[in-house]
Design a protein around this motif. Structure first.
Motif, PDB file in Angstrom:
ATOM      1  N   ASP A   1      56.790  19.212 125.863  1.00  8.35           N
ATOM      2  CA  ASP A   1      57.474  20.505 126.780  1.00  8.35           C
ATOM      3  C   ASP A   1      57.206  18.800 128.186  1.00  8.35           C
ATOM      4  OD1 ASP A   1      58.077  21.378 129.203  1.00  8.35           O
ATOM      5  OD2 ASP A   1      55.721  22.816 129.245  1.00  8.35           O
ATOM      6  N   ASN A   2      58.880  19.539 128.686  1.00  6.11           N
ATOM      7  CA  ASN A   2      60.019  18.385 129.853  1.00  6.11           C
ATOM      8  C   ASN A   2      58.575  18.473 130.858  1.00  6.11           C
ATOM      9  OD1 ASN A   2      60.902  17.085 127.533  1.00  6.11           O
ATOM     10  ND2 ASN A   2      62.373  18.391 127.705  1.00  6.11           N
ATOM     11  N   ASN A   3      58.228  19.663 131.016  1.00  7.21           N
ATOM     12  CA  ASN A   3      57.812  20.158 132.752  1.00  7.21           C
ATOM     13  C   ASN A   3      56.785  19.717 132.933  1.00  7.21           C
ATOM     14  OD1 ASN A   3      58.047  21.216 134.934  1.00  7.21           O
ATOM     15  ND2 ASN A   3      57.093  23.367 134.362  1.00  7.21           N
ATOM     16  N   ILE A   4      55.752  18.235 132.104  1.00  6.83           N
ATOM     17  CA  ILE A   4      54.132  17.800 132.390  1.00  6.83           C
ATOM     18  C   ILE A   4      54.216  16.906 132.660  1.00  6.83           C
ATOM     19  CG2 ILE A   4      53.509  19.496 130.447  1.00  6.83           C
ATOM     20  CD1 ILE A   4      53.651  17.402 128.994  1.00  6.83           C
ATOM     21  N   LYS A   5      53.900  16.619 133.413  1.00 10.40           N
ATOM     22  CA  LYS A   5      53.376  15.143 134.225  1.00 10.40           C
ATOM     23  C   LYS A   5      51.600  14.007 132.883  1.00 10.40           C
ATOM     24  CE  LYS A   5      53.159  16.687 138.549  1.00 10.40           C
ATOM     25  NZ  LYS A   5      52.677  17.315 139.380  1.00 10.40           N
ATOM     26  N   TYR A   6      52.176  13.026 132.462  1.00 14.87           N
ATOM     27  CA  TYR A   6      50.800  12.700 132.124  1.00 14.87           C
ATOM     28  C   TYR A   6      50.014  11.742 133.129  1.00 14.87           C
ATOM     29  CZ  TYR A   6      51.677  13.360 127.450  1.00 14.87           C
ATOM     30  OH  TYR A   6      51.708  14.467 125.930  1.00 14.87           O
ATOM     31  N   HIS A   7      49.166  11.672 132.943  1.00 13.07           N
ATOM     32  CA  HIS A   7      48.185  11.370 134.029  1.00 13.07           C
ATOM     33  C   HIS A   7      47.281   9.860 132.816  1.00 13.07           C
ATOM     34  CE1 HIS A   7      47.538  13.614 137.346  1.00 13.07           C
ATOM     35  NE2 HIS A   7      48.433  14.511 136.299  1.00 13.07           N
ATOM     36  N   ARG A   8      47.164   9.947 131.778  1.00 10.90           N
ATOM     37  CA  ARG A   8      46.416   9.154 130.526  1.00 10.90           C
ATOM     38  C   ARG A   8      47.322   9.334 129.595  1.00 10.90           C
ATOM     39  NH1 ARG A   8      41.190   6.711 131.905  1.00 10.90           N
ATOM     40  NH2 ARG A   8      40.537   7.400 134.222  1.00 10.90           N
ATOM     41  N   LYS A   9      47.433   8.131 128.610  1.00 11.65           N
ATOM     42  CA  LYS A   9      46.853   8.380 127.330  1.00 11.65           C
ATOM     43  C   LYS A   9      47.494   7.697 126.467  1.00 11.65           C
ATOM     44  CE  LYS A   9      52.206  10.261 124.995  1.00 11.65           C
ATOM     45  NZ  LYS A   9      51.697  10.448 124.006  1.00 11.65           N
ATOM     46  N   GLU A  10      46.232   7.388 126.183  1.00 11.70           N
ATOM     47  CA  GLU A  10      45.308   6.792 125.140  1.00 11.70           C
ATOM     48  C   GLU A  10      45.455   7.451 124.130  1.00 11.70           C
ATOM     49  OE1 GLU A  10      41.911   6.033 128.816  1.00 11.70           O
ATOM     50  OE2 GLU A  10      41.358   6.997 126.521  1.00 11.70           O
ATOM     51  N   ARG A  11      45.850   8.071 123.322  1.00 13.34           N
ATOM     52  CA  ARG A  11      45.338   8.492 122.535  1.00 13.34           C
ATOM     53  C   ARG A  11      46.996   8.033 121.141  1.00 13.34           C
ATOM     54  NH1 ARG A  11      45.830  13.743 121.634  1.00 13.34           N
ATOM     55  NH2 ARG A  11      45.066  13.638 119.637  1.00 13.34           N
ATOM     56  N   ASP A  12      47.199   7.179 120.428  1.00 14.03           N
ATOM     57  CA  ASP A  12      47.963   6.607 119.989  1.00 14.03           C
ATOM     58  C   ASP A  12      49.057   7.597 118.923  1.00 14.03           C
ATOM     59  OD1 ASP A  12      48.228   4.224 120.462  1.00 14.03           O
ATOM     60  OD2 ASP A  12      46.810   3.569 119.589  1.00 14.03           O
ATOM     61  N   THR A  13      50.388   7.875 118.588  1.00 16.57           N
ATOM     62  CA  THR A  13      51.365   8.135 117.838  1.00 16.57           C
ATOM     63  C   THR A  13      51.399   7.454 117.583  1.00 16.57           C
ATOM     64  OG1 THR A  13      52.753   8.255 119.485  1.00 16.57           O
ATOM     65  CG2 THR A  13      51.308  10.180 118.652  1.00 16.57           C
ATOM     66  N   GLY A  14      52.108   7.383 115.730  1.00 18.07           N
ATOM     67  CA  GLY A  14      52.668   6.792 115.103  1.00 18.07           C
ATOM     68  C   GLY A  14      52.566   6.875 113.498  1.00 18.07           C
ATOM     69  N   LYS A  15      53.323   6.054 112.662  1.00 20.71           N
ATOM     70  CA  LYS A  15      53.171   6.011 111.368  1.00 20.71           C
ATOM     71  C   LYS A  15      52.483   5.288 111.326  1.00 20.71           C
ATOM     72  CE  LYS A  15      57.698   7.406 109.600  1.00 20.71           C
ATOM     73  NZ  LYS A  15      59.164   6.402 109.331  1.00 20.71           N
ATOM     74  N   PHE A  16      51.748   5.254 109.737  1.00 19.87           N
ATOM     75  CA  PHE A  16      50.095   4.178 109.661  1.00 19.87           C
ATOM     76  C   PHE A  16      50.579   4.366 108.072  1.00 19.87           C
ATOM     77  CE2 PHE A  16      47.430   7.525 107.334  1.00 19.87           C
ATOM     78  CZ  PHE A  16      47.407   8.165 108.716  1.00 19.87           C
ATOM     79  N   SER A  17      49.980   3.089 107.359  1.00 19.49           N
ATOM     80  CA  SER A  17      50.239   3.189 105.864  1.00 19.49           C
ATOM     81  C   SER A  17      49.453   2.292 105.365  1.00 19.49           C
ATOM     82  CB  SER A  17      51.456   3.013 105.014  1.00 19.49           C
ATOM     83  OG  SER A  17      51.360   3.019 103.965  1.00 19.49           O
ATOM     84  N   ARG A  18      48.390   2.318 104.921  1.00 24.30           N
ATOM     85  CA  ARG A  18      46.707   1.186 104.321  1.00 24.30           C
ATOM     86  C   ARG A  18      46.569   1.470 102.834  1.00 24.30           C
ATOM     87  NH1 ARG A  18      41.814  -0.785 106.810  1.00 24.30           N
ATOM     88  NH2 ARG A  18      41.938  -2.663 105.325  1.00 24.30           N
ATOM     89  N   GLY A  19      46.640   0.206 102.334  1.00 23.65           N
ATOM     90  CA  GLY A  19      46.525   0.383 100.934  1.00 23.65           C
ATOM     91  C   GLY A  19      44.908  -0.460 101.076  1.00 23.65           C
ATOM     92  N   VAL A  20      44.302   0.207  99.511  1.00 18.62           N
ATOM     93  CA  VAL A  20      42.575  -1.057  99.574  1.00 18.62           C
ATOM     94  C   VAL A  20      42.615  -0.994  98.632  1.00 18.62           C
ATOM     95  CG1 VAL A  20      41.430   1.035 100.262  1.00 18.62           C
ATOM     96  CG2 VAL A  20      40.214  -1.454 100.421  1.00 18.62           C
ATOM     97  N   MET A  21      42.166  -1.862  98.225  1.00 23.34           N
ATOM     98  CA  MET A  21      42.068  -1.942  96.829  1.00 23.34           C
ATOM     99  C   MET A  21      40.620  -2.859  96.069  1.00 23.34           C
ATOM    100  SD  MET A  21      43.062  -5.702  93.408  1.00 23.34           S
ATOM    101  CE  MET A  21      44.488  -4.938  93.093  1.00 23.34           C
ATOM    102  N   LEU A  22      40.028  -1.711  95.138  1.00 25.12           N
ATOM    103  CA  LEU A  22      38.908  -1.156  95.444  1.00 25.12           C
ATOM    104  C   LEU A  22      38.069  -2.558  93.894  1.00 25.12           C
ATOM    105  CD1 LEU A  22      38.959   2.340  94.976  1.00 25.12           C
ATOM    106  CD2 LEU A  22      37.666   1.089  96.586  1.00 25.12           C
TER     107      LEU A  22
END
Lengths: 134, 158
Positions: free
Chosen positions: B101-122
């Motif tokens: 929504d473009n009609n909103i004003k943010y006061h705080r934005k701490e939560r992240d957004t984006g892509k992730f990919s993590r590999g782990v070898m057992l």
């Protein structure tokens, strides 16, 4: 097209409160988004691992307090192989500057995110004052 | 770890919300030192803490399974992609904001957004057929079964 950035790891922030807590254990500050539109203020808080029953939301004297208790989700007989994050409670307080309809606050908890809808008290309708000639 | 403060100052709110007892800094310092002690004794992993790849993972094991856990608040189970390739598990996805929504004003934005990919070898032999994943309250748990060879068994003395 909106560009998407790669996510970075953030260490969970421990709460630094002047008051000491009675129960042992770590307490973290949940990351929040706060935004408003004309009618309401919306607060989103990341509280992974908390179940709906363990969240308390309290609004008193303009101070909004959010707490979330986490029950350990690991079984007793598991041993650690790799530890990258700690598990603990969540606690955060906010001062609300605007008047909020306390009775109409709505809370929803889905996928570890708490969504609080705080409706604003209807503002007084702007009034035009006309000056009469005496 | 036993959580206690170095000096038992009474909690008070009299002065102001920002009042901290005189040894507050020392408490912080002690916490840092405890963290170091944990690192040195191997209770925390060195590289792991600073792996720098989202999401942070906790891995535990019991006699039958490995458990890989990650905090992914706001992720829908269908948006997470988990791949097992040999001994490597890859967890990837994208965190999106629901707000357009473009009609909103943010006061705080701490939560992240984006892509992730993590590999782990057992380490150790795993049973590729016996992998389960579940998502509860924003916490992802992937359990990977150990193969028969890797399971520890008790040997009785005759």
């Amino acid at each position: 097209m909106a560009e998407t950035k790669e996510l970075q790891v953030k260490e969970k922030q421990e709460v630094a409160t002047p008051a000491e807590h009675t129960k042992p254990g770590l307490i973290f500050t949940p990351a929040v988004d706060i935004y408003e539109n004309d009618n309401e203020i919306i607060l989103l808080a990341d509280m992974p691992g908390v179940s709906t029953d363990d969240i308390t939301i309290d609004l008193k004297d303009g101070v909004l307090t959010i707490t979330g208790d986490v029950k350990p989700w690991e079984n007793e007989d598991e041993s650690d192989v790799l530890v990258e994050f700690d598990i603990g409670k969540y606690y955060r307080q906010f001062n609300l500057s605007e008047a909020i309809h306390q009775e109409k606050i709505e809370a929803k908890f889905t996928d570890g995110v708490l969504k609080l809808t705080l409706p604003k008290v209807a503002k007084a309708v702007p009034r035009k004052i006309t000056i009469n000639n005496g | 770890m036993i959580g206690r403060t170095m000096f038992n100052f009474p909690a008070t709110r009299l002065a102001s919300a920002n009042w901290r007892h005189p040894f507050y800094e020392m408490d912080i310092f002690k916490k840092e030192m405890d963290r170091w002690a944990d690192l040195m004794s191997g209770r925390r992993s060195f590289g792991g803490r600073n792996s720098g790849v989202f999401p942070a993972l906790n891995i535990t094991e019991d006699k039958d399974n490995y458990y890989i856990r990650a905090e992914l608040p706001g992720m829908k189970p269908e948006d997470i992609d988990i791949q097992l390739n040999g001994r490597t598990i890859t967890i990837s996805g994208e965190l999106k904001t629901e707000q357009n929504d473009n009609n909103i004003k943010y006061h705080r934005k701490e939560r992240d957004t984006g892509k992730f990919s993590r590999g782990v070898m057992l380490t150790g032999d795993i049973d590729g057929e016996n992998v389960n994943a579940k998502m509860v309250n924003g916490v992802l748990t992937v359990s990977v079964g150990k193969s028969e060879i890797a399971k520890s068994r008790k040997i009785t003395i005759n």
